[in-house]
Design a protein around this motif. Structure first.
Motif, PDB file in Angstrom:
ATOM      1  N   VAL A   1      64.860  61.519 -16.370  1.00 27.13           N
ATOM      2  CA  VAL A   1      63.832  62.566 -16.313  1.00 27.13           C
ATOM      3  C   VAL A   1      63.745  63.205 -17.697  1.00 27.13           C
ATOM      4  CG1 VAL A   1      63.100  64.755 -15.284  1.00 27.13           C
ATOM      5  CG2 VAL A   1      64.287  63.059 -13.876  1.00 27.13           C
ATOM      6  N   GLU A   2      62.547  63.226 -18.273  1.00 27.92           N
ATOM      7  CA  GLU A   2      62.323  63.851 -19.576  1.00 27.92           C
ATOM      8  C   GLU A   2      61.468  65.094 -19.373  1.00 27.92           C
ATOM      9  OE1 GLU A   2      61.138  62.469 -24.124  1.00 27.92           O
ATOM     10  OE2 GLU A   2      60.447  61.261 -22.431  1.00 27.92           O
ATOM     11  N   LEU A   3      61.950  66.223 -19.887  1.00 25.63           N
ATOM     12  CA  LEU A   3      61.247  67.495 -19.730  1.00 25.63           C
ATOM     13  C   LEU A   3      60.756  67.958 -21.099  1.00 25.63           C
ATOM     14  CD1 LEU A   3      63.897  69.176 -17.402  1.00 25.63           C
ATOM     15  CD2 LEU A   3      61.749  68.113 -16.686  1.00 25.63           C
ATOM     16  N   LEU A   4      59.461  68.165 -21.223  1.00 27.84           N
ATOM     17  CA  LEU A   4      58.878  68.474 -22.530  1.00 27.84           C
ATOM     18  C   LEU A   4      58.024  69.732 -22.477  1.00 27.84           C
ATOM     19  CD1 LEU A   4      57.927  64.789 -23.299  1.00 27.84           C
ATOM     20  CD2 LEU A   4      59.672  66.096 -24.504  1.00 27.84           C
ATOM     21  N   HIS A   5      58.314  70.640 -23.411  1.00 30.24           N
ATOM     22  CA  HIS A   5      57.541  71.868 -23.525  1.00 30.24           C
ATOM     23  C   HIS A   5      56.409  71.618 -24.517  1.00 30.24           C
ATOM     24  CE1 HIS A   5      57.137  76.007 -25.529  1.00 30.24           C
ATOM     25  NE2 HIS A   5      56.444  76.017 -24.413  1.00 30.24           N
ATOM     26  N   ASP A   6      55.192  71.497 -24.000  1.00 38.11           N
ATOM     27  CA  ASP A   6      54.050  71.186 -24.862  1.00 38.11           C
ATOM     28  C   ASP A   6      52.755  71.479 -24.122  1.00 38.11           C
ATOM     29  OD1 ASP A   6      52.612  70.326 -27.064  1.00 38.11           O
ATOM     30  OD2 ASP A   6      53.366  68.261 -27.036  1.00 38.11           O
ATOM     31  N   ARG A   7      51.685  71.682 -24.885  1.00 40.02           N
ATOM     32  CA  ARG A   7      50.349  71.745 -24.308  1.00 40.02           C
ATOM     33  C   ARG A   7      49.892  70.321 -24.011  1.00 40.02           C
ATOM     34  NH1 ARG A   7      47.079  76.595 -24.976  1.00 40.02           N
ATOM     35  NH2 ARG A   7      45.458  75.249 -24.081  1.00 40.02           N
ATOM     36  N   ALA A   8      49.202  70.137 -22.907  1.00 43.84           N
ATOM     37  CA  ALA A   8      48.751  68.789 -22.528  1.00 43.84           C
ATOM     38  C   ALA A   8      47.841  68.184 -23.597  1.00 43.84           C
ATOM     39  CB  ALA A   8      48.025  68.847 -21.186  1.00 43.84           C
ATOM     40  N   GLU A   9      47.013  69.034 -24.238  1.00 37.22           N
ATOM     41  CA  GLU A   9      46.088  68.534 -25.257  1.00 37.22           C
ATOM     42  C   GLU A   9      46.847  67.954 -26.457  1.00 37.22           C
ATOM     43  OE1 GLU A   9      44.015  72.320 -23.596  1.00 37.22           O
ATOM     44  OE2 GLU A   9      46.053  71.598 -23.963  1.00 37.22           O
ATOM     45  N   THR A  10      47.919  68.636 -26.873  1.00 35.99           N
ATOM     46  CA  THR A  10      48.723  68.177 -28.008  1.00 35.99           C
ATOM     47  C   THR A  10      49.524  66.943 -27.618  1.00 35.99           C
ATOM     48  OG1 THR A  10      49.003  70.533 -28.509  1.00 35.99           O
ATOM     49  CG2 THR A  10      50.312  69.004 -29.800  1.00 35.99           C
ATOM     50  N   PHE A  11      50.080  66.991 -26.432  1.00 34.73           N
ATOM     51  CA  PHE A  11      50.905  65.887 -25.930  1.00 34.73           C
ATOM     52  C   PHE A  11      50.091  64.598 -25.823  1.00 34.73           C
ATOM     53  CE2 PHE A  11      53.061  63.572 -22.418  1.00 34.73           C
ATOM     54  CZ  PHE A  11      54.321  63.462 -22.991  1.00 34.73           C
ATOM     55  N   GLY A  12      48.840  64.726 -25.390  1.00 37.62           N
ATOM     56  CA  GLY A  12      47.977  63.560 -25.221  1.00 37.62           C
ATOM     57  C   GLY A  12      47.610  62.880 -26.531  1.00 37.62           C
ATOM     58  N   GLN A  13      47.805  63.593 -27.644  1.00 36.44           N
ATOM     59  CA  GLN A  13      47.532  63.018 -28.961  1.00 36.44           C
ATOM     60  C   GLN A  13      48.807  62.487 -29.628  1.00 36.44           C
ATOM     61  OE1 GLN A  13      44.881  62.180 -30.363  1.00 36.44           O
ATOM     62  NE2 GLN A  13      43.210  63.392 -29.518  1.00 36.44           N
ATOM     63  N   ASN A  14      49.943  62.658 -28.977  1.00 39.66           N
ATOM     64  CA  ASN A  14      51.226  62.198 -29.524  1.00 39.66           C
ATOM     65  C   ASN A  14      51.347  60.687 -29.324  1.00 39.66           C
ATOM     66  OD1 ASN A  14      53.994  61.540 -29.872  1.00 39.66           O
ATOM     67  ND2 ASN A  14      54.581  63.653 -29.420  1.00 39.66           N
ATOM     68  N   LYS A  15      51.390  59.950 -30.425  1.00 37.31           N
ATOM     69  CA  LYS A  15      51.390  58.479 -30.338  1.00 37.31           C
ATOM     70  C   LYS A  15      52.589  57.919 -29.581  1.00 37.31           C
ATOM     71  CE  LYS A  15      48.585  57.290 -34.382  1.00 37.31           C
ATOM     72  NZ  LYS A  15      48.025  58.616 -34.610  1.00 37.31           N
ATOM     73  N   GLN A  16      53.680  58.693 -29.537  1.00 36.71           N
ATOM     74  CA  GLN A  16      54.887  58.246 -28.824  1.00 36.71           C
ATOM     75  C   GLN A  16      54.632  58.149 -27.308  1.00 36.71           C
ATOM     76  OE1 GLN A  16      58.328  60.646 -29.682  1.00 36.71           O
ATOM     77  NE2 GLN A  16      59.571  59.690 -28.098  1.00 36.71           N
ATOM     78  N   TYR A  17      53.743  58.994 -26.810  1.00 41.09           N
ATOM     79  CA  TYR A  17      53.531  59.086 -25.363  1.00 41.09           C
ATOM     80  C   TYR A  17      52.146  58.625 -24.910  1.00 41.09           C
ATOM     81  CZ  TYR A  17      57.703  61.974 -25.757  1.00 41.09           C
ATOM     82  OH  TYR A  17      58.965  62.418 -26.035  1.00 41.09           O
ATOM     83  N   ARG A  18      51.192  58.669 -25.797  1.00 37.09           N
ATOM     84  CA  ARG A  18      49.810  58.339 -25.434  1.00 37.09           C
ATOM     85  C   ARG A  18      49.708  56.901 -24.904  1.00 37.09           C
ATOM     86  NH1 ARG A  18      44.702  60.382 -27.073  1.00 37.09           N
ATOM     87  NH2 ARG A  18      43.062  58.795 -27.076  1.00 37.09           N
ATOM     88  N   ALA A  19      48.989  56.723 -23.803  1.00 38.34           N
ATOM     89  CA  ALA A  19      48.712  55.402 -23.215  1.00 38.34           C
ATOM     90  C   ALA A  19      49.987  54.606 -22.917  1.00 38.34           C
ATOM     91  CB  ALA A  19      47.793  54.602 -24.126  1.00 38.34           C
ATOM     92  N   THR A  20      51.029  55.311 -22.410  1.00 38.01           N
ATOM     93  CA  THR A  20      52.302  54.619 -22.132  1.00 38.01           C
ATOM     94  C   THR A  20      52.728  54.672 -20.657  1.00 38.01           C
ATOM     95  OG1 THR A  20      53.598  56.589 -22.656  1.00 38.01           O
ATOM     96  CG2 THR A  20      53.185  55.065 -24.463  1.00 38.01           C
ATOM     97  N   TYR A  21      52.033  55.426 -19.820  1.00 39.04           N
ATOM     98  CA  TYR A  21      52.522  55.643 -18.450  1.00 39.04           C
ATOM     99  C   TYR A  21      51.778  54.808 -17.400  1.00 39.04           C
ATOM    100  CZ  TYR A  21      54.945  59.549 -20.560  1.00 39.04           C
ATOM    101  OH  TYR A  21      55.752  60.312 -21.370  1.00 39.04           O
TER     102      TYR A  21
END
Length: 238
Positions: free
Chosen positions: A122-142
């Motif tokens: 389980v990974e818990l991340l404090h971030d705005r969804a808009e910023t998180f969605g632009q993070n290349k590490q996580y974008r289009a990975t789920y």
């Protein structure tokens, strides 16, 4: 819905509940009640209400998506006190879960829950969804991205679809106004690379209200400009 009725309903619907999982739900409830006195996590705190309107409601996604086949990754956007992702993780321990929330206090609570319930992956991340969605590490990975009653569908689509990998699904868990919201969001969903697959409508037990599980398949990559800057999707939905 008391714990015994909760278990009986899950068994009746063919969802994989065990004694160990029931113990985890009990501990989750206790932590929710304890922490809710310090920080505002939810207006629903009575045992029977939590089991029905938080735990069971979260698990209804499992009635329409088979999370038990293979190992899947799931990102929960704006999870709040952990719904629907923590109940789904309890029921399907093999799920790999990422929770994103903009309030650090809620992430602190979830860290305690994950530790107390011995949840792994389980990974818990404090971030705005808009910023998180632009993070290349996580974008289009789920494989799956979930959101439960966070915002209108046109806004949710912009926050969630960029995170879904091509061939994956966005699962929106909504209440009674879902059909109108979905119609308004058709253009946004298409723009973001999604295609509406299903809208499963049902009533919660004990006349607790109408619910919708909306399945949106990711057919194309989301254009790079989405999600837009924090606050923009809410102010000017697609």
């Amino acid at each position: 819905m008391n714990p015994e009725e909760f278990r009986a309903e899950l068994e009746r619907r063919g969802l994989p509940i065990t004694d160990e999982k029931m113990t985890q739900f009990k501990l989750y409830l206790e932590l929710l009640q304890e922490w809710n006195e310090k920080i505002n996590l939810t207006a629903i705190t009575e045992q029977e209400e939590v089991y029905l309107k938080h735990f069971y409601d979260s698990l209804t996604a499992g009635l329409y998506v088979d999370f038990s086949k293979g190992v899947h990754s799931l990102c929960d956007v704006g999870s709040g006190a952990g719904f629907p992702s923590i109940p789904l993780k309890i029921l399907y321990p093999e799920l790999s879960i990422t929770i994103v929330d903009s309030l650090k206090k809620r992430i602190n609570f979830l860290e305690v829950v994950v530790d107390a319930l011995n949840l792994t992956d389980v990974e818990l991340l404090h971030d705005r969804a808009e910023t998180f969605g632009q993070n290349k590490q996580y974008r289009a990975t789920y494989d799956f991205v979930t959101a439960r009653a966070v915002a209108r569908m046109s806004v949710l689509a912009e926050l969630c679809l960029p995170l879904v990998k091509k061939g994956g699904s966005f699962i929106a868990m909504k209440a009674a106004h879902a059909p109108e919201e979905l119609k308004d969001a058709e253009k946004a969903i298409a723009t973001l690379g999604g295609k509406i697959k299903d809208d499963f409508a049902f009533e919660l037990p004990r006349e607790a209200g109408e619910r919708h599980i909306i399945m949106i398949d990711k057919k194309k990559e989301t254009p790079n400009k989405y999600p837009r800057k924090p606050g923009t999707p809410n102010k000017t939905p697609l």
